[in-house]
Motif scaffolding. Sequence first.
Motif, PDB file in Angstrom:
ATOM      1  N   ILE A   1       0.834  -1.208   0.000  1.00  0.00           N
ATOM      2  CA  ILE A   1       0.000   0.000   0.000  1.00  0.00           C
ATOM      3  C   ILE A   1       0.865   1.252   0.000  1.00  0.00           C
ATOM      4  O   ILE A   1       0.557   2.245  -0.657  1.00  0.00           O
ATOM      5  N   HIS A   2       1.991   1.178   0.723  1.00  0.00           N
ATOM      6  CA  HIS A   2       2.872   2.347   0.829  1.00  0.00           C
ATOM      7  C   HIS A   2       3.441   2.758  -0.528  1.00  0.00           C
ATOM      8  O   HIS A   2       3.705   3.940  -0.754  1.00  0.00           O
ATOM      9  N   THR A   3       3.602   1.795  -1.413  1.00  0.00           N
ATOM     10  CA  THR A   3       4.211   2.130  -2.711  1.00  0.00           C
ATOM     11  C   THR A   3       3.322   3.065  -3.520  1.00  0.00           C
ATOM     12  O   THR A   3       3.793   3.730  -4.438  1.00  0.00           O
ATOM     13  N   GLY A   4       2.029   3.123  -3.178  1.00  0.00           N
ATOM     14  CA  GLY A   4       1.149   4.064  -3.848  1.00  0.00           C
ATOM     15  C   GLY A   4       0.893   5.321  -3.054  1.00  0.00           C
ATOM     16  O   GLY A   4       0.092   6.169  -3.458  1.00  0.00           O
ATOM     17  N   VAL A   5       1.565   5.450  -1.919  1.00  0.00           N
ATOM     18  CA  VAL A   5       1.371   6.606  -1.029  1.00  0.00           C
ATOM     19  C   VAL A   5       2.590   7.518  -1.009  1.00  0.00           C
ATOM     20  O   VAL A   5       2.480   8.741  -1.091  1.00  0.00           O
ATOM     21  N   ALA A   6       3.774   6.907  -0.901  1.00  0.00           N
ATOM     22  CA  ALA A   6       4.997   7.699  -0.730  1.00  0.00           C
ATOM     23  C   ALA A   6       5.446   8.278  -2.068  1.00  0.00           C
ATOM     24  O   ALA A   6       5.770   7.536  -2.998  1.00  0.00           O
ATOM     25  N   ASN A   7       5.434   9.575  -2.162  1.00  0.00           N
ATOM     26  CA  ASN A   7       5.926  10.234  -3.376  1.00  0.00           C
ATOM     27  C   ASN A   7       7.434  10.345  -3.288  1.00  0.00           C
ATOM     28  O   ASN A   7       7.985  11.268  -2.706  1.00  0.00           O
ATOM     29  N   ASP A   8       8.124   9.357  -3.871  1.00  0.00           N
ATOM     30  CA  ASP A   8       9.575   9.319  -3.791  1.00  0.00           C
ATOM     31  C   ASP A   8      10.226   9.991  -4.992  1.00  0.00           C
ATOM     32  O   ASP A   8      11.405   9.784  -5.273  1.00  0.00           O
ATOM     33  N   HIS A   9       9.417  10.773  -5.725  1.00  0.00           N
ATOM     34  CA  HIS A   9       9.910  11.566  -6.861  1.00  0.00           C
ATOM     35  C   HIS A   9      10.446  10.700  -7.988  1.00  0.00           C
ATOM     36  O   HIS A   9      11.190  11.184  -8.848  1.00  0.00           O
ATOM     37  N   GLU A  10      10.091   9.435  -8.000  1.00  0.00           N
ATOM     38  CA  GLU A  10      10.474   8.605  -9.132  1.00  0.00           C
ATOM     39  C   GLU A  10       9.416   8.729 -10.232  1.00  0.00           C
ATOM     40  O   GLU A  10       8.263   9.064  -9.978  1.00  0.00           O
ATOM     41  N   GLU A  11       9.834   8.416 -11.448  1.00  0.00           N
ATOM     42  CA  GLU A  11       8.975   8.668 -12.595  1.00  0.00           C
ATOM     43  C   GLU A  11       7.679   7.868 -12.565  1.00  0.00           C
ATOM     44  O   GLU A  11       6.648   8.308 -13.072  1.00  0.00           O
TER      45      GLU A  11
ATOM     46  N   PHE B   1       5.780   7.079 -10.042  1.00  0.00           N
ATOM     47  CA  PHE B   1       4.951   7.220  -8.842  1.00  0.00           C
ATOM     48  C   PHE B   1       3.462   7.322  -9.180  1.00  0.00           C
ATOM     49  O   PHE B   1       2.627   6.666  -8.557  1.00  0.00           O
ATOM     50  N   GLU B   2       3.117   8.156 -10.163  1.00  0.00           N
ATOM     51  CA  GLU B   2       1.705   8.316 -10.514  1.00  0.00           C
ATOM     52  C   GLU B   2       1.105   6.998 -10.986  1.00  0.00           C
ATOM     53  O   GLU B   2      -0.052   6.683 -10.686  1.00  0.00           O
ATOM     54  N   LEU B   3       1.901   6.210 -11.718  1.00  0.00           N
ATOM     55  CA  LEU B   3       1.418   4.905 -12.167  1.00  0.00           C
ATOM     56  C   LEU B   3       1.193   3.977 -10.970  1.00  0.00           C
ATOM     57  O   LEU B   3       0.168   3.280 -10.894  1.00  0.00           O
ATOM     58  N   ARG B   4       2.139   3.990 -10.034  1.00  0.00           N
ATOM     59  CA  ARG B   4       1.988   3.150  -8.841  1.00  0.00           C
ATOM     60  C   ARG B   4       0.763   3.576  -8.043  1.00  0.00           C
ATOM     61  O   ARG B   4       0.010   2.736  -7.536  1.00  0.00           O
ATOM     62  N   LYS B   5       0.568   4.869  -7.914  1.00  0.00           N
ATOM     63  CA  LYS B   5      -0.583   5.389  -7.169  1.00  0.00           C
ATOM     64  C   LYS B   5      -1.884   4.927  -7.804  1.00  0.00           C
ATOM     65  O   LYS B   5      -2.830   4.507  -7.107  1.00  0.00           O
ATOM     66  N   GLU B   6      -1.941   4.966  -9.132  1.00  0.00           N
ATOM     67  CA  GLU B   6      -3.143   4.538  -9.842  1.00  0.00           C
ATOM     68  C   GLU B   6      -3.387   3.043  -9.650  1.00  0.00           C
ATOM     69  O   GLU B   6      -4.524   2.619  -9.390  1.00  0.00           O
ATOM     70  N   LEU B   7      -2.324   2.236  -9.754  1.00  0.00           N
ATOM     71  CA  LEU B   7      -2.459   0.790  -9.621  1.00  0.00           C
ATOM     72  C   LEU B   7      -2.894   0.396  -8.208  1.00  0.00           C
ATOM     73  O   LEU B   7      -3.740  -0.491  -8.030  1.00  0.00           O
ATOM     74  N   ILE B   8      -2.329   1.052  -7.193  1.00  0.00           N
ATOM     75  CA  ILE B   8      -2.726   0.765  -5.806  1.00  0.00           C
ATOM     76  C   ILE B   8      -4.171   1.172  -5.582  1.00  0.00           C
ATOM     77  O   ILE B   8      -4.943   0.481  -4.889  1.00  0.00           O
ATOM     78  N   GLY B   9      -4.576   2.296  -6.173  1.00  0.00           N
ATOM     79  CA  GLY B   9      -5.968   2.722  -6.053  1.00  0.00           C
ATOM     80  C   GLY B   9      -6.926   1.679  -6.613  1.00  0.00           C
ATOM     81  O   GLY B   9      -7.982   1.401  -6.022  1.00  0.00           O
ATOM     82  N   GLN B  10      -6.561   1.084  -7.739  1.00  0.00           N
ATOM     83  CA  GLN B  10      -7.410   0.042  -8.327  1.00  0.00           C
ATOM     84  C   GLN B  10      -7.495  -1.178  -7.416  1.00  0.00           C
ATOM     85  O   GLN B  10      -8.572  -1.763  -7.233  1.00  0.00           O
TER      86      GLN B  10
END
Length: 856
Positions: free
Chosen positions: A746-756, A758-767
């Motif tokens: 879950i954290h991988t879609g929460v922590a904005n680690d400024h990697e390219e 991140f938005e994709l991870r956030k979207e995937l975790i949301g799904q």
Amino acid sequence: VHAWEISDQLLQIRQDVESCYFAAQTMKMKIQTSFYELPTDSHASLRDSLLTHIQNLKDLSPVIVTQLALAIADLALQMPSWKGCVQTLVEKYSNDVTSLPFLLEILTVLPEEVHSRSLRIGANRRTEIIEDLAFYSSTVVSLLQQDKTSSNLHEAASDCVCSALYAIENVETNLALAMQLFQGVLTLETAYHMAVAREDLDKVLNYCRIFTELCETFLEKIVCTPGQGLGDLRTLELLLICAGHPQYEVVEISFNFWYRLGEHLYKTNDEVIHGIFKAYIQRLLHALARHCQLEPDHEGVPEETDDFGEFRMRVSDLVKDLIFLIGSMECFAQLYSTLKEGNPPWEVTEAVLFIMAAIAKSKETLSNDLCHCSLFYGHNLTSEIVNSECLPFKLRENNPTLVEVLEGVVRLPETVHTAVRYTSIELVGEMSEVVDRNPQFLDPVLGYLMKGLCEKPLASAAAKAIHNICSVCRDHMAQHFNGLLEIARSLDSFMLSPEAAVGLLKGTALVLARLPLDKITECLSELCSVQVLALKKLLSQEPSNGISSDPTVFLDRLAVIFRHTNPVVENGQTHPCQKVIQEIWPILSETLNKHRADNRIVERCCRCLRFAVRCVGKGSAALLQPLVTQMVNVYQVHQHSCFLYLGSILVDEYGMEEGCRQGLLDMLQALCIPTFQLLEQQNGLQNHPDTVDDLFRLATRFIQRSPVTLLRSQVVIPILQWAIASTTLDHRDANCSVMRFLRDLIHTGVANDHEEDFELRKELIGQVMNQLGQQLVSQLLHTCCFCLPPYTLPDVAEVLWEIMQVDRPTFCRWLENSLKGLPKETTGGAVTVTHKQLTDFHKQVTSIHVWVCWVV
């Protein structure tokens, strides 16, 4: 449901001990886990029946009495209509001497069962019960003030006093009970001395248990306000009186308290407070040194596996934890003062050497500049050493150094008792810091240890000492590597324990890593060749010629070599171990294939490969494809969980390599198919906690190294569903791995680690959370209330925190739905939770400051 009636009938029949024990245990378990099956109007008759059974069966067997006492206690806790149960029981049975043992048994287990996780009675009911027990505390204490009791009754009364002391969680809240118990226990000193005079060891042990529990209960007061009120140091005097008893079993009872006292004082870090307790610790250590003495007619080396040997090991650990209060050098001086007068017997010398070795192991000693600080005694180690005329060096007047002590020990004559030599070898091993700072003594030290290595009784101790010397003196030992290699070649000719042999190879590997890079490859090949040759012979089924026929012996040895050969390799340089590991791989592969059905051997193969991969890192790339192929093929037939663990190592090493990600995902998916089939079996989770542990270690490594690869895969939802199901598993390691996976996922879609990505991870975790979030929250809340022990709750809290960070409003709704689904009352009519408590809990959980406290 028929178990209630059948158990009751068996207890009435009283046919034999076995059937009565079975029935009593069944009744206890039914009350603990299935109390809801009974209608409320049957509770009173069940209580009366149990009390009749325990009275009728009190003389049949103590274990039956215990089971019935637990059943009665658990019934009382779940039966709100039974008011004042303590008072009822005391009034009914206290005047009947034959009933006292089972009465005390009930009163003993009752406060213990209040905190049992087997009873899901809720905090409200627990609070009500604790208040009730406190109200009747004086009634119970007055019941225990009898003398000249039988051993069984004395033990039961002691158990009850200890339970009462244990039940005082907060001294201030239960001050009246605390004061009564405190004053009452202090009056037992005379009774203790009477038990000693009568040589009644059972009662002596009981009194020591009570004194220890008293000190445990008032530890905070003893440390914070020593000598005042409930911090009265007469409590420590009682323990030191017990330490003076000739039987070591008596002082051993108090060890846990002394550990805790040392821990508290270490955290306090107040020299004034430390000074108050210093004299008590000094007296304790002198008593322990006496207790560690072997019998004068003892032959051979000290036994480490019998009861007395285990006691000495516990003494060693205790000394290491307490020595900071005295100072190692001062303690050496005090200990030796017991030796320097006259010609001490060998057993006294050995015991002092043993305590010295324990002190040398302590962090406090190692942090000192060992070679420059003064030591502990007059002019010599013991009169045996002086009289042997084996000290050619000039002693400094009244102030010998650790170096001089070391030289005196290694020059001990071979005529001294074997136990003295054995313990002196252990001491030398613990003085490796001295050797490192004074390398001129390395040769005589190694010579001394080699003599011991060649004698069967001393061989394992000498091997351990050489291992210590290698670990600390790695640079100085490089010149002796050829000698270590010769020892390794002849390892099986020495009479070593498996652990000692592996330790020697560890020390050799540590020294090997300090050699020039251009020599490491050849030397590593030489070091491994003996083990590889042995594995080849086992594969070809050649005669063993005295060599072990168990491949795990040689796999363990290779594993320890790979694990500790860690040379410094600059970027661009070829790892010197790479060539050797590639050459050994076919033998490991063949061994793994031959023993694919043997979990023990497969585990050792995987462990060996794990350290081989860790040793060379990216240099093991050539092994990746054949290793993964073999792992997957074997795992289809034999689900050894160690393959999952080895897979996590591969993901950790190669998961960030773009060219390896798809292959590693294919490995994961292939391993998941038989894993899920295994867990789908009846009680699959409970029967295979190691598989659960290793599966989620592997999944977590993917989240850490290549999260998008996993999140885009088809296997992520099934893995998450199994993680949700596994949250109920009450297994420390497995549950920890499951919670870590959920948290990191879950954290991988929460922590904005400024990697390219991140938005994709956030979207995937949301799904993922949209699909399974409500189920996950409900399951976590359910497991907290009904399945998991308290120590797991911080891990659950971290997962819930991460879920809330994804979408706070949605999480609040999920949590509200989950709380509504919890049962509000027990079948006995006790309120487990009120609506207001649920509302307050929801508000607290969704408040940031509470989470900060919870997680910290």
